[in-house]
Design a protein around this motif. Structure first.
Motif, PDB file in Angstrom:
ATOM      1  N   GLY A 316      30.537  13.012  63.293  1.00 41.89           N
ATOM      2  CA  GLY A 316      30.171  11.936  64.216  1.00 41.89           C
ATOM      3  C   GLY A 316      31.174  10.824  63.988  1.00 41.89           C
ATOM      4  O   GLY A 316      31.878  10.836  62.978  1.00 41.89           O
ATOM      5  N   ALA A 317      31.252   9.894  64.902  1.00 46.61           N
ATOM      6  CA  ALA A 317      32.205   8.793  64.727  1.00 46.61           C
ATOM      7  C   ALA A 317      31.559   7.499  65.166  1.00 46.61           C
ATOM      8  O   ALA A 317      32.210   6.613  65.719  1.00 46.61           O
ATOM      9  CB  ALA A 317      33.460   9.069  65.545  1.00 46.61           C
ATOM     10  N   PHE A 318      30.267   7.413  64.928  1.00 45.41           N
ATOM     11  CA  PHE A 318      29.507   6.262  65.413  1.00 45.41           C
ATOM     12  C   PHE A 318      28.582   5.750  64.329  1.00 45.41           C
ATOM     13  O   PHE A 318      28.211   6.486  63.406  1.00 45.41           O
ATOM     14  CB  PHE A 318      28.660   6.651  66.634  1.00 45.41           C
ATOM     15  N   THR A 319      28.159   4.516  64.530  1.00 43.62           N
ATOM     16  CA  THR A 319      27.178   3.926  63.628  1.00 43.62           C
ATOM     17  C   THR A 319      25.873   4.722  63.647  1.00 43.62           C
ATOM     18  O   THR A 319      25.280   4.989  62.604  1.00 43.62           O
ATOM     19  CB  THR A 319      26.964   2.464  64.036  1.00 43.62           C
ATOM     20  N   HIS A 320      25.446   5.120  64.835  1.00 46.08           N
ATOM     21  CA  HIS A 320      24.164   5.833  64.902  1.00 46.08           C
ATOM     22  C   HIS A 320      24.252   7.235  64.291  1.00 46.08           C
ATOM     23  O   HIS A 320      23.255   7.741  63.798  1.00 46.08           O
ATOM     24  CB  HIS A 320      23.617   5.876  66.337  1.00 46.08           C
ATOM     25  N   THR A 321      25.438   7.862  64.316  1.00 41.42           N
ATOM     26  CA  THR A 321      25.541   9.181  63.668  1.00 41.42           C
ATOM     27  C   THR A 321      25.578   9.006  62.145  1.00 41.42           C
ATOM     28  O   THR A 321      24.992   9.809  61.411  1.00 41.42           O
ATOM     29  CB  THR A 321      26.764   9.976  64.178  1.00 41.42           C
ATOM     30  N   ALA A 322      26.253   7.940  61.667  1.00 45.59           N
ATOM     31  CA  ALA A 322      26.269   7.677  60.223  1.00 45.59           C
ATOM     32  C   ALA A 322      24.845   7.392  59.733  1.00 45.59           C
ATOM     33  O   ALA A 322      24.410   7.913  58.699  1.00 45.59           O
ATOM     34  CB  ALA A 322      27.188   6.486  59.907  1.00 45.59           C
ATOM     35  N   TYR A 323      24.122   6.587  60.491  1.00 42.72           N
ATOM     36  CA  TYR A 323      22.757   6.247  60.086  1.00 42.72           C
ATOM     37  C   TYR A 323      21.862   7.486  60.128  1.00 42.72           C
ATOM     38  O   TYR A 323      21.022   7.696  59.246  1.00 42.72           O
ATOM     39  CB  TYR A 323      22.199   5.151  61.005  1.00 42.72           C
ATOM     40  N   ASN A 324      22.076   8.323  61.124  1.00 40.92           N
ATOM     41  CA  ASN A 324      21.312   9.564  61.218  1.00 40.92           C
ATOM     42  C   ASN A 324      21.634  10.483  60.027  1.00 40.92           C
ATOM     43  O   ASN A 324      20.743  11.174  59.505  1.00 40.92           O
ATOM     44  CB  ASN A 324      21.614  10.253  62.558  1.00 40.92           C
ATOM     45  N   ASP A 325      22.886  10.458  59.575  1.00 40.10           N
ATOM     46  CA  ASP A 325      23.259  11.221  58.366  1.00 40.10           C
ATOM     47  C   ASP A 325      22.398  10.770  57.182  1.00 40.10           C
ATOM     48  O   ASP A 325      21.915  11.592  56.402  1.00 40.10           O
ATOM     49  CB  ASP A 325      24.734  11.012  58.017  1.00 40.10           C
ATOM     50  N   TYR A 326      22.245   9.450  57.043  1.00 37.91           N
ATOM     51  CA  TYR A 326      21.394   8.924  55.958  1.00 37.91           C
ATOM     52  C   TYR A 326      19.981   9.497  56.081  1.00 37.91           C
ATOM     53  O   TYR A 326      19.393   9.953  55.097  1.00 37.91           O
ATOM     54  CB  TYR A 326      21.371   7.386  55.980  1.00 37.91           C
ATOM     55  N   GLU A 327      19.427   9.474  57.299  1.00 33.28           N
ATOM     56  CA  GLU A 327      18.039   9.939  57.491  1.00 33.28           C
ATOM     57  C   GLU A 327      17.918  11.415  57.116  1.00 33.28           C
ATOM     58  O   GLU A 327      16.944  11.828  56.470  1.00 33.28           O
ATOM     59  CB  GLU A 327      17.613   9.744  58.945  1.00 33.28           C
ATOM     60  N   ILE A 328      18.920  12.197  57.517  1.00 36.70           N
ATOM     61  CA  ILE A 328      18.900  13.639  57.228  1.00 36.70           C
ATOM     62  C   ILE A 328      18.897  13.867  55.718  1.00 36.70           C
ATOM     63  O   ILE A 328      18.061  14.598  55.168  1.00 36.70           O
ATOM     64  CB  ILE A 328      20.128  14.327  57.890  1.00 36.70           C
ATOM     65  N   VAL A 329      19.853  13.209  55.028  1.00 35.89           N
ATOM     66  CA  VAL A 329      19.995  13.423  53.578  1.00 35.89           C
ATOM     67  C   VAL A 329      18.749  12.932  52.836  1.00 35.89           C
ATOM     68  O   VAL A 329      18.194  13.635  51.977  1.00 35.89           O
ATOM     69  CB  VAL A 329      21.278  12.725  53.056  1.00 35.89           C
ATOM     70  N   ALA A 330      18.275  11.746  53.180  1.00 38.46           N
ATOM     71  CA  ALA A 330      17.109  11.184  52.479  1.00 38.46           C
ATOM     72  C   ALA A 330      15.866  12.038  52.731  1.00 38.46           C
ATOM     73  O   ALA A 330      15.117  12.349  51.794  1.00 38.46           O
ATOM     74  CB  ALA A 330      16.875   9.745  52.930  1.00 38.46           C
ATOM     75  N   ASP A 331      15.636  12.423  53.981  1.00 37.54           N
ATOM     76  CA  ASP A 331      14.441  13.228  54.291  1.00 37.54           C
ATOM     77  C   ASP A 331      14.493  14.591  53.585  1.00 37.54           C
ATOM     78  O   ASP A 331      13.477  15.093  53.115  1.00 37.54           O
ATOM     79  CB  ASP A 331      14.312  13.448  55.802  1.00 37.54           C
ATOM     80  N   ASN A 332      15.683  15.167  53.523  1.00 39.27           N
ATOM     81  CA  ASN A 332      15.793  16.475  52.864  1.00 39.27           C
ATOM     82  C   ASN A 332      15.547  16.358  51.363  1.00 39.27           C
ATOM     83  O   ASN A 332      14.862  17.188  50.765  1.00 39.27           O
ATOM     84  CB  ASN A 332      17.176  17.086  53.123  1.00 39.27           C
ATOM     85  N   LEU A 333      16.125  15.274  50.755  1.00 36.50           N
ATOM     86  CA  LEU A 333      15.976  15.118  49.302  1.00 36.50           C
ATOM     87  C   LEU A 333      14.559  14.728  48.898  1.00 36.50           C
ATOM     88  O   LEU A 333      14.009  15.241  47.934  1.00 36.50           O
ATOM     89  CB  LEU A 333      16.925  14.033  48.794  1.00 36.50           C
ATOM     90  N   LEU A 334      13.985  13.816  49.658  1.00 35.61           N
ATOM     91  CA  LEU A 334      12.703  13.233  49.229  1.00 35.61           C
ATOM     92  C   LEU A 334      11.495  13.942  49.836  1.00 35.61           C
ATOM     93  O   LEU A 334      10.408  13.900  49.277  1.00 35.61           O
ATOM     94  CB  LEU A 334      12.653  11.739  49.575  1.00 35.61           C
TER      95      LEU A 334
END
Ligand SMILES: Cc1cc2nc3c(=O)[nH]c(=O)nc-3n(C[C@H](O)[C@H](O)[C@H](O)COP(=O)(O)OP(=O)(O)OC[C@H]3O[C@@H](n4cnc5c(N)ncnc54)[C@H](O)[C@@H]3O)c2cc1C
Length: 461
Positions: A316-334
């Motif tokens: 992705g090359a956007f703020t919303h894709t970067a933020y979505n990356d955070y959500e994906i990683v956090a939801d998967n880990l936690l």
């Protein structure tokens, strides 16, 4: 002298659009967290990207509207002037507040340590920042990107600007040459034209924003030209040269003058990930063919203790894709959520005036995938709200799959389109058949109220 190794549960490198939220979530989950930032907190979006450019786009819009005031029956006693120092001061203040709030947020996290400096891997689970050595069970790389400076004859001998250097301009360049007729280049081109510069955009491809459908490119081309922006397309053999009074670009186009002269040069030809000085080899982190950090669907790298988020993973090359990356990683880990970046539908906007709101598939992708599709289109001159606002450039276009009747994608180019596109984003995500989408009542007078009407006149693509 090296200090003793410090150990953490989680280490976050970079405070762009994924890192801070992730650090906060992990700290909230009870982890001992370290955050490393080498420059300004908030990264590109806050300091040199979305926030400052949209603040400047707003100033440019005010100037444009003031020039058109008479059309609305509003009489100004003199023609408007742009005070670039005040435009910059307004922008700087918005940026300062945003960057400082990220910094304070990070400093206030429970059981978190903030390091200011350049992080570099020295081992698979160890990072060095200055004289500090940090070891962590899990490491998250959110290092973003920077402007690409291409190999171009003469570029080592002329001064040039990038989106970062543009942030320091407190004057209006007499004639701005913009190399690159895509998203970043066009936003700057239009805003500086409105601030009072002469502007010429030089683009290598045969049309502007070449990734968009041809009708979108042409409509953007027309309204930029109507504002007096020079457009040189198909400039295949670019070179630059210093001139007594500025700079010139060799465009070698098939028609028109072979060189474009200007006083200032802006390079807007793409971005590269900030991974060259990250010591990736020491951590066994592979890169892909395009030069981004290689990740799996859950954004884990080839080193199982390391994840890459945001622009540096090329997904992705956007703020919303970067933020979505955070959500994906956090939801998967936690929460063991099994989320994947591949479930994401492409959505974005181009903030010219009028803006372009995009979701899903465009014509080229539909045709390349041999999908039988229908298209509905309506000019903004037939959208009541646009007529009332006196902003009728552009059109609304929606693609529908013939068999399933699902909405495949849309290109909305027009006033308010960056907001109006969101109901279509929801429809594409929920695989809503367009007949169902049409039944929902919308508010009048609004751009969104015409989306069901666009779907009344579908034709084969
Ligand atoms: C002119 C312009 C306009 C834009 N407008 C929009 C827009 O309107 N909407 C939109 O969605 N996107 C926009 N973008 C894109 C958006 O800014 C990026 O997609 C977003 O910032 C990516 O976030 P990120 O977290 O991946 O990285 P970044 O925001 O780039 O943050 C990375 C951070 O990591 C730090 N860092 C890097 N290396 C290290 C290291 N080794 N050690 C420590 N720290 C390090 C950097 O200093 C930086 O703070 C725009 C971009 C540009 C250039």
């Amino acid at each position: 002298m090296m200090s003793a190794v410090k150990t953490f549960d989680a280490l976050v490198i970079g405070t762009g659009q994924a890192g801070p939220a992730l650090a906060a979530r992990l700290s909230g989950a009870g982890m001992k967290v370290a955050v490393v930032e080498k420059a300004k907190f908030g990264g590109t979006c806050v300091n040199d990207g979305c926030t400052p450019t949209k603040a400047m786009v707003a100033s440019a819009y005010a100037a444009h509207l003031a020039r058109r005031a008479g059309e609305y029956g509003v009489l100004l006693d003199s023609s408007p002037r742009v005070d670039m120092k005040r435009v910059k001061a307004r922008k700087d203040e918005i940026v300062r507040r945003s960057s400082e709030s990220v910094e304070k947020w990070m400093e206030g996290l429970k059981d978190a340590t903030i390091y200011r400096g350049h992080a570099r891997f020295v081992a698979p689970a160890e990072v060095q920042v200055g004289s500090e050595r940090l070891v962590a069970d899990k490491i998250f790389v959110d290092v973003g990107g920077r402007p690409l400076v291409p190999k171009m004859p003469g570029l080592d001998r002329v001064p040039y600007l990038t989106n970062v250097a543009m942030m320091d301009l407190d004057f209006v360049p007499e004639h701005l040459l913009v190399i690159g007729g895509s998203y970043v280049g066009l936003e700057f081109a239009q805003m500086f034209r409105r601030f009072g510069s002469r502007v010429t955009v030089v683009e290598m491809g045969p049309r502007l924003v070449g990734r968009e459908d041809e009708d979108v490119s042409l409509a953007i081309h027309d309204f930029l030209r109507a504002e007096g922006i020079g457009l040189r397309l198909g400039a295949e053999c670019l070179s630059v040269q210093k001139e007594a009074d500025g700079v010139s670009v060799g465009v070698d186009c098939k028609e028109g003058a072979p060189r474009e002269r200007g006083t200032h040069l802006l390079l807007a030809v793409g971005r590269v990930p900030n991974i060259d000085e990250l010591g990736l080899e020491a951590a066994g982190i592979r890169t892909d063919k395009r030069g981004y950090i290689e990740v799996d669907d859950g954004l884990r790298t080839s080193n199982p203790r390391v994840w890459a988020l945001g622009d540096c993973n090329g997904k992705g090359a956007f703020t919303h894709t970067a933020y979505n990356d955070y959500e994906i990683v956090a939801d998967n880990l936690l929460s063991n959520a099994g989320r994947k970046h591949t479930d994401r539908i492409p959505v974005y906007a181009l903030y010219t005036d009028p803006p372009l709101g995009r979701v899903g598939m465009g014509e080229t992708e539909i045709k390349n995938n041999r999908i039988k599709a229908l298209v509905g289109k309506r000019p903004m001159s037939r959208v009541a709200r646009a007529v009332e606002k006196g902003e009728t450039h552009g059109f609304l276009k929606i693609h529908v799959e013939e068999g399933s009747k699902r909405i495949l994608g849309a290109s909305l180019l027009g006033t308010g389109a960056d907001e109006a596109v969101h109901s279509l984003i929801d429809a594409v995500y929920s695989k809503l058949p367009y007949l169902e989408f049409q039944r929902r009542v919308r508010i009048h007078p609004n751009v969104s109220e015409l989306l069901p009407t666009v779907l009344e006149n579908l034709k084969p693509l």
